[in-house]
Scaffold this motif. Sequence first.
Motif, mmCIF file in Angstrom:
data_model
loop_
_atom_site.group_PDB
_atom_site.id
_atom_site.type_symbol
_atom_site.label_atom_id
_atom_site.label_comp_id
_atom_site.label_asym_id
_atom_site.label_seq_id
_atom_site.Cartn_x
_atom_site.Cartn_y
_atom_site.Cartn_z
ATOM 1 N N ASN A 81 63.970 56.733 39.773
ATOM 2 C CA ASN A 81 63.481 56.619 41.093
ATOM 3 C C ASN A 81 61.777 56.770 41.287
ATOM 4 O O ASN A 81 61.265 57.737 41.415
ATOM 5 N N GLU A 82 61.219 55.653 40.814
ATOM 6 C CA GLU A 82 60.019 55.521 40.665
ATOM 7 C C GLU A 82 59.217 55.211 42.250
ATOM 8 O O GLU A 82 59.729 54.516 42.961
ATOM 9 N N SER A 83 58.168 55.672 42.669
ATOM 10 C CA SER A 83 57.480 55.704 43.819
ATOM 11 C C SER A 83 56.004 56.085 43.568
ATOM 12 O O SER A 83 55.716 56.900 43.092
ATOM 13 N N TRP A 84 55.118 55.425 44.528
ATOM 14 C CA TRP A 84 54.055 56.059 44.769
ATOM 15 C C TRP A 84 54.396 57.095 45.956
ATOM 16 O O TRP A 84 55.092 56.789 46.856
ATOM 17 N N GLU A 85 53.576 58.026 45.981
ATOM 18 C CA GLU A 85 53.845 59.146 47.007
ATOM 19 C C GLU A 85 52.186 59.675 47.411
ATOM 20 O O GLU A 85 51.420 60.009 46.459
ATOM 21 N N GLU A 86 52.071 59.699 48.544
ATOM 22 C CA GLU A 86 50.995 60.444 49.130
ATOM 23 C C GLU A 86 51.064 61.687 49.595
ATOM 24 O O GLU A 86 52.125 62.338 50.236
ATOM 25 N N TYR A 87 50.261 62.650 49.328
ATOM 26 C CA TYR A 87 50.206 63.834 49.711
ATOM 27 C C TYR A 87 49.126 64.302 50.377
ATOM 28 O O TYR A 87 48.019 63.915 50.305
ATOM 29 N N TRP A 88 49.126 65.094 51.466
ATOM 30 C CA TRP A 88 48.069 65.584 52.487
ATOM 31 C C TRP A 88 48.261 66.879 53.054
ATOM 32 O O TRP A 88 49.347 67.221 53.229
ATOM 33 N N HIS A 89 47.283 67.497 53.306
ATOM 34 C CA HIS A 89 47.434 68.884 54.056
ATOM 35 C C HIS A 89 47.039 68.535 55.668
ATOM 36 O O HIS A 89 46.207 67.909 55.966
ATOM 37 N N GLU A 90 48.006 69.039 56.505
ATOM 38 C CA GLU A 90 47.861 68.875 57.895
ATOM 39 C C GLU A 90 48.595 70.032 58.380
ATOM 40 O O GLU A 90 49.643 70.591 58.241
ATOM 41 N N ASN A 91 47.847 70.915 59.492
ATOM 42 C CA ASN A 91 48.477 72.084 60.308
ATOM 43 C C ASN A 91 48.933 73.170 58.986
ATOM 44 O O ASN A 91 49.903 73.690 59.218
ATOM 45 N N SER A 92 47.905 73.500 57.948
ATOM 46 C CA SER A 92 48.149 74.313 57.058
ATOM 47 C C SER A 92 49.424 74.062 56.133
ATOM 48 O O SER A 92 50.139 75.072 55.289
ATOM 49 N N LYS A 93 49.752 73.127 56.376
ATOM 50 C CA LYS A 93 51.248 72.526 55.294
ATOM 51 C C LYS A 93 50.659 71.291 54.668
ATOM 52 O O LYS A 93 49.995 70.580 54.777
ATOM 53 N N LEU A 94 51.590 71.348 53.379
ATOM 54 C CA LEU A 94 51.581 70.160 52.414
ATOM 55 C C LEU A 94 52.552 69.014 53.020
ATOM 56 O O LEU A 94 53.588 69.578 53.077
ATOM 57 N N ASN A 95 52.230 67.971 53.237
ATOM 58 C CA ASN A 95 53.149 66.981 53.552
ATOM 59 C C ASN A 95 52.827 65.592 52.699
ATOM 60 O O ASN A 95 51.926 65.421 51.909
ATOM 61 N N ALA A 96 54.181 64.917 52.298
ATOM 62 C CA ALA A 96 54.199 63.779 51.624
ATOM 63 C C ALA A 96 55.181 62.750 52.082
ATOM 64 O O ALA A 96 55.860 63.026 52.905
ATOM 65 N N ARG A 97 54.752 61.587 51.737
ATOM 66 C CA ARG A 97 55.338 60.375 52.018
ATOM 67 C C ARG A 97 55.421 59.519 50.774
ATOM 68 O O ARG A 97 54.638 59.086 50.194
ATOM 69 N N PRO A 98 56.906 59.299 50.382
ATOM 70 C CA PRO A 98 57.044 58.225 49.361
ATOM 71 C C PRO A 98 56.981 56.933 49.744
ATOM 72 O O PRO A 98 57.233 56.546 51.084
ATOM 73 N N PHE A 99 56.384 56.017 48.800
ATOM 74 C CA PHE A 99 56.236 54.317 48.733
ATOM 75 C C PHE A 99 57.396 53.878 47.632
ATOM 76 O O PHE A 99 56.803 53.834 46.726
ATOM 77 N N PRO A 100 58.762 54.089 47.790
ATOM 78 C CA PRO A 100 59.488 53.447 46.758
ATOM 79 C C PRO A 100 59.156 52.265 46.063
ATOM 80 O O PRO A 100 59.185 51.336 46.827
ATOM 81 N N VAL A 101 59.343 52.082 44.731
ATOM 82 C CA VAL A 101 59.070 50.755 43.960
ATOM 83 C C VAL A 101 60.219 50.088 44.218
ATOM 84 O O VAL A 101 60.224 48.763 44.414
ATOM 85 N N LYS A 102 61.289 50.694 44.366
ATOM 86 C CA LYS A 102 62.639 49.790 44.700
ATOM 87 C C LYS A 102 62.755 48.886 45.845
ATOM 88 O O LYS A 102 63.268 48.165 46.031
ATOM 89 N N LYS A 103 62.120 49.742 46.754
ATOM 90 C CA LYS A 103 61.987 49.045 48.264
ATOM 91 C C LYS A 103 60.913 48.097 48.292
ATOM 92 O O LYS A 103 61.039 46.835 49.104
#
Length: 90
Positions: A1-23
Motif C-alpha cells: 500500500n504505497e502512497s504519498w501522505e501529507e501531514y499538517w498541524h491544525e487546531n493543535s492536532k496532527l492531520n494526514a491525507r494519503p494520496f495512494p499510488v494505486k489510485k
Amino acid sequence: NESWEEYWHENSKLNARPFPVKKFGVERAKREAFAWYEELREAGRLKEKKAIESPQEGIFFDERMQDWVCFFWRDGRPHSRCFSATKYGL
C-alpha cells in the motif's frame, strides 16, 4: 500500500491525507500531494506544532501517550507516574 501522505498541524492536532499510488499512479500521486500542500499553504491552514514547556524540573509532557510524566526518587530508587492530559489538562 504505497502512497504519498501529507501531514499538517491544525487546531493543535496532527492531520494526514494519503494520496495512494494505486489510485493515482506514482507521479500523479506526488503531484496531487504537492498540490494539496500548496492549497493548505495558500489557505493559511499550515500551523507550527504547539510547543509544550515543562512546568518544572522532573515533569514533562509525553506526546505519544498524551500525558504528563513525573520522575522522582523514593528510597534510592527512581519512580515515574503518568497523569492524563485529557483529565488534568495541558
